[in-house]
Design a protein around this motif. Structure first.
Motif, mmCIF file in Angstrom:
data_model
loop_
_atom_site.group_PDB
_atom_site.id
_atom_site.type_symbol
_atom_site.label_atom_id
_atom_site.label_comp_id
_atom_site.label_asym_id
_atom_site.label_seq_id
_atom_site.Cartn_x
_atom_site.Cartn_y
_atom_site.Cartn_z
ATOM 1 N N UNK A 1 0.848 -1.197 0.000
ATOM 2 C CA UNK A 1 0.000 0.000 0.000
ATOM 3 C C UNK A 1 0.881 1.244 0.000
ATOM 4 N N UNK A 2 1.924 1.246 0.817
ATOM 5 C CA UNK A 2 2.831 2.406 0.869
ATOM 6 C C UNK A 2 3.522 2.611 -0.481
ATOM 7 N N UNK A 3 4.021 1.547 -1.080
ATOM 8 C CA UNK A 3 4.758 1.668 -2.348
ATOM 9 C C UNK A 3 3.840 2.095 -3.488
ATOM 10 N N UNK A 4 2.725 1.408 -3.647
ATOM 11 C CA UNK A 4 1.804 1.776 -4.722
ATOM 12 C C UNK A 4 1.150 3.125 -4.447
ATOM 13 N N UNK A 5 0.906 3.408 -3.178
ATOM 14 C CA UNK A 5 0.330 4.705 -2.816
ATOM 15 C C UNK A 5 1.246 5.850 -3.198
ATOM 16 N N UNK A 6 2.541 5.652 -3.021
ATOM 17 C CA UNK A 6 3.495 6.683 -3.415
ATOM 18 C C UNK A 6 3.417 6.934 -4.924
ATOM 19 N N UNK A 7 3.269 5.870 -5.696
ATOM 20 C CA UNK A 7 3.143 6.027 -7.153
ATOM 21 C C UNK A 7 1.889 6.811 -7.513
ATOM 22 N N UNK A 8 0.800 6.544 -6.822
ATOM 23 C CA UNK A 8 -0.447 7.271 -7.084
ATOM 24 C C UNK A 8 -0.313 8.719 -6.620
ATOM 25 N N UNK A 9 0.244 8.928 -5.444
ATOM 26 C CA UNK A 9 0.402 10.286 -4.904
ATOM 27 C C UNK A 9 1.265 11.157 -5.807
ATOM 28 N N UNK A 10 2.283 10.555 -6.424
ATOM 29 C CA UNK A 10 3.176 11.306 -7.318
ATOM 30 C C UNK A 10 2.696 11.290 -8.764
ATOM 31 N N UNK A 11 1.498 10.742 -8.979
ATOM 32 C CA UNK A 11 0.823 10.727 -10.282
ATOM 33 C C UNK A 11 1.563 9.913 -11.340
ATOM 34 N N UNK A 12 2.283 8.895 -10.898
ATOM 35 C CA UNK A 12 2.906 7.950 -11.814
ATOM 36 C C UNK A 12 1.857 6.913 -12.237
ATOM 37 N N UNK A 13 0.947 6.611 -11.346
ATOM 38 C CA UNK A 13 -0.173 5.712 -11.612
ATOM 39 C C UNK A 13 -1.473 6.463 -11.353
ATOM 40 N N UNK A 14 -2.500 6.141 -12.150
ATOM 41 C CA UNK A 14 -3.809 6.733 -11.916
ATOM 42 C C UNK A 14 -4.430 6.180 -10.642
ATOM 43 N N UNK A 15 -4.296 4.892 -10.478
ATOM 44 C CA UNK A 15 -4.852 4.228 -9.309
ATOM 45 C C UNK A 15 -4.010 3.005 -8.996
ATOM 46 N N UNK A 16 -4.244 2.436 -7.839
ATOM 47 C CA UNK A 16 -3.584 1.194 -7.440
ATOM 48 C C UNK A 16 -4.543 0.440 -6.539
ATOM 49 N N UNK A 17 -4.340 -0.853 -6.472
ATOM 50 C CA UNK A 17 -5.101 -1.690 -5.553
ATOM 51 C C UNK A 17 -4.156 -2.191 -4.475
ATOM 52 N N UNK A 18 -4.664 -2.267 -3.267
ATOM 53 C CA UNK A 18 -3.893 -2.972 -2.245
ATOM 54 C C UNK A 18 -3.902 -4.449 -2.616
ATOM 55 N N UNK A 19 -3.007 -5.225 -2.024
ATOM 56 C CA UNK A 19 -3.125 -6.668 -2.232
ATOM 57 C C UNK A 19 -4.479 -7.155 -1.693
ATOM 58 N N UNK A 20 -5.025 -8.178 -2.304
ATOM 59 C CA UNK A 20 -6.292 -8.727 -1.803
ATOM 60 C C UNK A 20 -6.093 -9.440 -0.470
ATOM 61 N N UNK A 21 -7.142 -9.428 0.333
ATOM 62 C CA UNK A 21 -7.080 -10.088 1.636
ATOM 63 C C UNK A 21 -8.470 -10.585 2.007
ATOM 64 N N UNK A 22 -8.551 -11.620 2.845
ATOM 65 C CA UNK A 22 -9.861 -12.130 3.250
ATOM 66 C C UNK A 22 -10.582 -11.122 4.145
ATOM 67 N N UNK A 23 -11.904 -11.062 4.050
ATOM 68 C CA UNK A 23 -12.675 -10.137 4.891
ATOM 69 C C UNK A 23 -12.373 -10.275 6.377
ATOM 70 N N UNK A 24 -12.018 -11.467 6.820
ATOM 71 C CA UNK A 24 -11.734 -11.698 8.239
ATOM 72 C C UNK A 24 -10.522 -10.907 8.734
ATOM 73 N N UNK A 25 -9.681 -10.401 7.808
ATOM 74 C CA UNK A 25 -8.493 -9.652 8.215
ATOM 75 C C UNK A 25 -8.686 -8.132 8.162
ATOM 76 N N UNK A 26 -9.852 -7.683 7.744
ATOM 77 C CA UNK A 26 -10.083 -6.235 7.619
ATOM 78 C C UNK A 26 -9.803 -5.499 8.920
ATOM 79 N N UNK A 27 -10.322 -5.993 10.011
ATOM 80 C CA UNK A 27 -10.167 -5.297 11.293
ATOM 81 C C UNK A 27 -8.695 -5.141 11.683
#
Length: 150
Positions: free
Chosen positions: A14-40
Motif C-alpha cells: 500500500x505504501x509503495x503503490x500509494x506513493x506512485x499514485x500520490x506522485x501521479x505515476x499511476x492513476x490508481x492502485x489496488x492494495x493486495x487482496x485479503x480475506x474479509x476476516x483480516x479487515x479489522x
C-alpha cells in the motif's frame, strides 16, 4: 526460508503503490487482496498510510465473488474521476479478480497519463505476471486468482 509477515507485506505494498499514485505515476492502485476476516487487523494502519500520502481510498468488498472465496482490497486514488472510471468498469460487470486486463489502463500498466500523454506510445517491453509474489505470500493455499463460479 523465513516466512514474510502478511500484514506487513500488505502495508508495504500500500505504501509503495500509494506513493506512485500520490506522485501521479499511476492513476490508481489496488492494495493486495485479503480475506474479509483480516479487515479489522489491517484497516487502521492501511488507512493511516493512505491518508499520510494524501490519497483517497475505497474499500472494494466484492459482493460478486462468492462469500466462501471473497477477498477485499482498497482502491487508492488521488482524483475522484479515477474512482469513477473504476466504478464504471465494475458497473459493466468486470472484476479485477477475473478480468484484470480490463483494469490495466486504469492501473497505468504500459500507459501514460496526464498532460502530454497523447504523445507517448504505450508499450510494455516484456509481459510479466504482477500477481506471482501476491499469490505466493498472501495465498499459499493457491486461492488466487479467485475461481469464478459458472
Amino acid at each position: 526460508m523465513a516466512e514474510i509477515d502478511r500484514h506487513s507485506f500488505i502495508w508495504g505494498m500500500i505504501a509503495a503503490f500509494g506513493e506512485c499514485v500520490a506522485q501521479e505515476v499511476k492513476k490508481t492502485a489496488f492494495s493486495p487482496p485479503f480475506p474479509p476476516s483480516e479487515l479489522e487487523q489491517l484497516e487502521e494502519e492501511a488507512e493511516r498510510i493512505m491518508r499520510e500520502q494524501g490519497l483517497s481510498f475505497y474499500l472494494e468488498r466484492n459482493p460478486d465473488i462468492p462469500e466462501d472465496k471473497r477477498v477485499y482490497w482498497w482502491v487508492l486514488y488521488k482524483f475522484p474521476e479515477v474512482l469513477g472510471e473504476y466504478e464504471a468498469l465494475r458497473e459493466q460487470g468486470y472484476n479485477p479478480g477475473w478480468e484484470f486486463d480490463r483494469f490495466k489502463n486504469l492501473l497505468s500498466y504500459g500507459t501514460a497519463w496526464g498532460p502530454g500523454h497523447e504523445a507517448v506510445v504505450p508499450q510494455i517491453r516484456e509481459e510479466a505476471s504482477p500477481m506471482d509474489p501476491v499469490a505466493r505470500i498472501l495465498f499459499p493455499d493457491h486461492g488466487w486468482p479467485v475461481e469464478r463460479d459458472v
